[in-house]
Design an enzyme around this catalytic site. Structure first.
Site, PDB file in Angstrom:
ATOM      1  N   HIS A 266       0.845  -1.477   0.012  1.00  0.00           N
ATOM      2  CA  HIS A 266      -0.135   0.061   0.113  1.00  0.00           C
ATOM      3  C   HIS A 266       0.851   1.439   0.132  1.00  0.00           C
ATOM      4  O   HIS A 266       0.858   2.127   0.709  1.00  0.00           O
ATOM      5  CB  HIS A 266      -0.878  -0.174   1.369  1.00  0.00           C
ATOM      6  CG  HIS A 266      -2.132  -1.178   0.976  1.00  0.00           C
ATOM      7  ND1 HIS A 266      -3.244  -1.030   0.385  1.00  0.00           N
ATOM      8  CD2 HIS A 266      -2.095  -2.340   1.709  1.00  0.00           C
ATOM      9  CE1 HIS A 266      -3.849  -2.139   0.348  1.00  0.00           C
ATOM     10  NE2 HIS A 266      -3.528  -2.803   1.335  1.00  0.00           N
ATOM     11  N   ASP A 331       0.042  -5.157   6.139  1.00  0.00           N
ATOM     12  CA  ASP A 331      -1.127  -6.230   5.399  1.00  0.00           C
ATOM     13  C   ASP A 331      -0.895  -6.066   3.862  1.00  0.00           C
ATOM     14  O   ASP A 331      -0.184  -5.316   3.280  1.00  0.00           O
ATOM     15  CB  ASP A 331      -2.652  -5.504   5.734  1.00  0.00           C
ATOM     16  CG  ASP A 331      -2.857  -4.190   5.004  1.00  0.00           C
ATOM     17  OD1 ASP A 331      -1.792  -3.352   5.534  1.00  0.00           O
ATOM     18  OD2 ASP A 331      -3.652  -3.928   4.480  1.00  0.00           O
ATOM     19  N   GLU A 332      -1.429  -7.144   3.176  1.00  0.00           N
ATOM     20  CA  GLU A 332      -1.512  -7.374   1.712  1.00  0.00           C
ATOM     21  C   GLU A 332      -0.330  -6.921   1.014  1.00  0.00           C
ATOM     22  O   GLU A 332      -0.243  -6.116   0.364  1.00  0.00           O
ATOM     23  CB  GLU A 332      -2.724  -6.228   1.305  1.00  0.00           C
ATOM     24  CG  GLU A 332      -4.224  -6.903   1.887  1.00  0.00           C
ATOM     25  CD  GLU A 332      -5.371  -6.158   1.374  1.00  0.00           C
ATOM     26  OE1 GLU A 332      -6.461  -6.870   0.956  1.00  0.00           O
ATOM     27  OE2 GLU A 332      -5.205  -5.065   1.221  1.00  0.00           O
ATOM     28  N   ALA A 333       0.790  -7.447   1.492  1.00  0.00           N
ATOM     29  CA  ALA A 333       2.123  -7.345   0.845  1.00  0.00           C
ATOM     30  C   ALA A 333       2.125  -8.279  -0.466  1.00  0.00           C
ATOM     31  O   ALA A 333       2.994  -9.091  -0.443  1.00  0.00           O
ATOM     32  CB  ALA A 333       3.301  -7.424   1.696  1.00  0.00           C
TER      33      ALA A 333
END
Length: 565
Positions: A266, A331-333
């Site tokens: 992100h 998160d969400e790497a």
């Protein structure tokens, strides 16, 4: 209108009268003899040490109900005031102290939020052992006043309340990266949090679409990374003076502002400002970009990344001094090797520790070497994965991305099932933010009361989440909702989140927050299970304050709401 839920107490077999019209539900309430009438000009008195809290209460009461109270110092008054406020511990031990963690880092006893409130024919008394407890008690009284005001007269039934919170951390996370919300909007949100006894505002300050605060050593973060937002929405950032104003406003209302810098994923706004921190382009990243998904992560071994992380977290610590915690994302790497992700999270966590703070991370951070000093934020509710991505007629999960990209997303989600057990095994506490019950950007499932609101309902809320009713989002329990949790003891608290992919402005934001935010307060504070038929009576009464404050709130057609006041 069919299936209408009425405000009339008799429609609920008397249950509406069993609990005071406050949200969250109070822990203990016993009827007292008589009642007490309150009108404008009635006196409220307390010690000088509580003068600011009492004055703010009086201002809020006038805003919410139109009743103007007269403030009198306890040492200067003559005769008995209508409302007296005192520091006292009498009877409070009957309610247990909160469990979990304080966002400001204070000991739970030093920051005792328990209070007493008594109304009888002689007047009203509010007491607690701390200023914060006084604020919580006055908040309950404020709700009772607002719900019973008629033509400028308040008729309060006799009652003795002893109350306190179930969890010490009761929060709301607001995404200001995809849609930039100005200081005035954030203050309105703080007012909503305070009204429902939420004591944490978690600001999601950075994401792919925008960077929202100043880092003196890296000025392009705000100037370039903060210039945009999702789509063609206007960008912006908070100056250091803006941040100070938000933190001060929140502190006055006993709300702690917890900052988040989302890393190592992100981070497209970072790369726009400082391309030298970005990875080399890849086919998967190009494919994902075409579908609105950003792939590309910071790497702690790339260039000046470590210097960048240290400078950013130092700036956060300086600008948000009331928070004992700094959220480092995690998160969400997508596409990042597990070892590199763990190494980055561990570096960020150690940097936070070096700054004298504690680290919070989204649940994927549990895949790194975290421990008892960290807080892991659980968000991926397992049964919601199918709802997020849909299913075809054969029951197979449909892929909204190309196969190469979907493989990366699916890999992250598959690993999520082990995150909470891993965090618990490493000694970390859990912050409950299940996307099933605490993500307020889900579409509203209830039909709206007006054509205009029905149009908004069809537009606002992430479409890949199944719509949720108000009832579904209040009739649940944090222990039952969280895998591997059997009691309150390992829960640090609960926190709702509102993401702003579909939120274009303040009205959209408030449309998703209310009435749902009242239910978040209910679940974080009250130990009682919530019965919908009883709760909706309290909820309808609460809308009087929303109307007077001009908040934009969702009106389900199935509830009989009182007329605007």
């Amino acid at each position: 209108m069919t299936d209408m839920i009425s405000l009339a107490p008799q429609a609920h077999s008397g249950v509406a009268a069993a609990r005071p019209a406050a949200i969250p539900a109070v822990q203990s309430a016993d009827p007292s003899v008589g009642s007490f009438s309150l009108v404008s000009g009635a006196q409220i008195s307390g010690p000088s040490s509580l003068a600011a809290i009492v004055a703010r209460f009086a201002a809020d009461v006038e805003t919410d109900s139109g009743v103007a109270l007269d403030l009198v110092d306890a040492g200067a008054r003559s005769g008995a005031p209508a409302i007296s406020v005192e520091i006292d511990e009498t009877g409070l031990a009957s309610v247990a102290l909160a469990r979990g963690l304080r966002a400001d880092g204070r000991d739970l006893r030093d920051a005792d939020e328990r209070y007493g409130l008594e109304i009888d024919s002689t007047g009203i008394r509010v007491w607690a052992t701390t200023p914060e407890g006084i604020h919580r008690g006055l908040t309950t009284l404020r709700q009772l006043i607002t719900s019973t005001t008629t033509a400028g007269v308040v008729e309060l039934s006799g009652v003795r309340i002893v109350d306190g919170p179930r969890f010490a951390w009761r929060g709301l996370s607001v995404d200001v990266a995809r849609t930039f919300h100005d200081v005035g909007t954030i203050k309105r949100v703080i007012d909503m949090c305070s009204l429902y006894k939420l004591n944490v505002l978690h600001l999601h300050l950075t994401d792919d679409h925008g960077w929202r605060f100043e880092v003196p050593a890296w000025p392009a973060l705000a100037e370039v990374g903060g210039a945009g937002a999702l789509g063609d929405r206007p960008g912006g950032h908070y100056t250091q003076a803006d941040v100070a104003a938000i933190v001060a406003y929140a502190s006055e209302r006993f709300v702690t502002v917890v900052p988040e810098v989302d890393m190592p994923g992100h981070t497209q706004a970072v790369f726009a400002a400082y391309p030298e921190l970005a990875p080399e382009p890849s086919p998967a990243a190009a494919q994902a970009e075409a579908f609105g998904l950003a792939i590309g992560t910071l790497d702690s071994d790339r260039g000046r990344t470590r210097e960048f992380v240290r400078d950013v977290l130092a700036a956060v610590a300086a600008q948000f001094p009331t928070s004992a915690w700094i959220h480092v994302g995690g998160d969400e790497a997508f596409g990042m090797p597990d070892e590199a992700h763990a190494a980055f999270v561990e570096f960020a966590v150690s940097t936070v520790r070096d700054l004298g703070r504690h680290a919070v991370g989204w649940q994927e951070a549990a895949r790194a070497d975290v421990g008892p000093e960290e807080l892991i934020q659980y968000w991926i509710e397992p049964t919601q994965l199918e709802g997020m991505f849909g299913a075809n007629s054969d029951g197979a999960i449909e892929a909204p991305f190309p196969p190469e990209v979907m493989e990366l997303v699916a890999d992250n989600l598959a690993k999520s099932f082990g995150d909470v057990p891993a965090a618990l095994a490493k000694g970390a506490s859990i912050l409950v933010s299940s996307n099933r019950t605490l993500y307020l950007d889900r579409p509203h499932a209830d039909a709206a009361a007006t054509v205009e609101q029905e149009a908004t309902r069809s537009r606002v809320g992430l479409p890949f989440y199944p719509p949720a009713t108000l009832r579904e989002m209040v009739e649940w329990d944090p222990v039952a909702e969280t895998p591997a949790i059997e009691s309150d003891h390992r829960i640090g608290g609960i926190e709702a989140a509102v993401w702003c992919e579909t939120v274009t402005n303040r009205d959209d934001l408030e449309f998703l927050l209310l009435p749902r935010l009242a239910g978040v307060g209910e679940r974080g504070w009250s130990t009682h299970p919530t019965d919908w038929n009883e709760y909706v009576v309290r909820l309808a009464a609460a809308s009087r304050a929303w109307n007077r404050r001009g908040w934009n709130w969702f009106r389900p057609a199935s509830i009989e709401w009182p007329d605007a006041v």
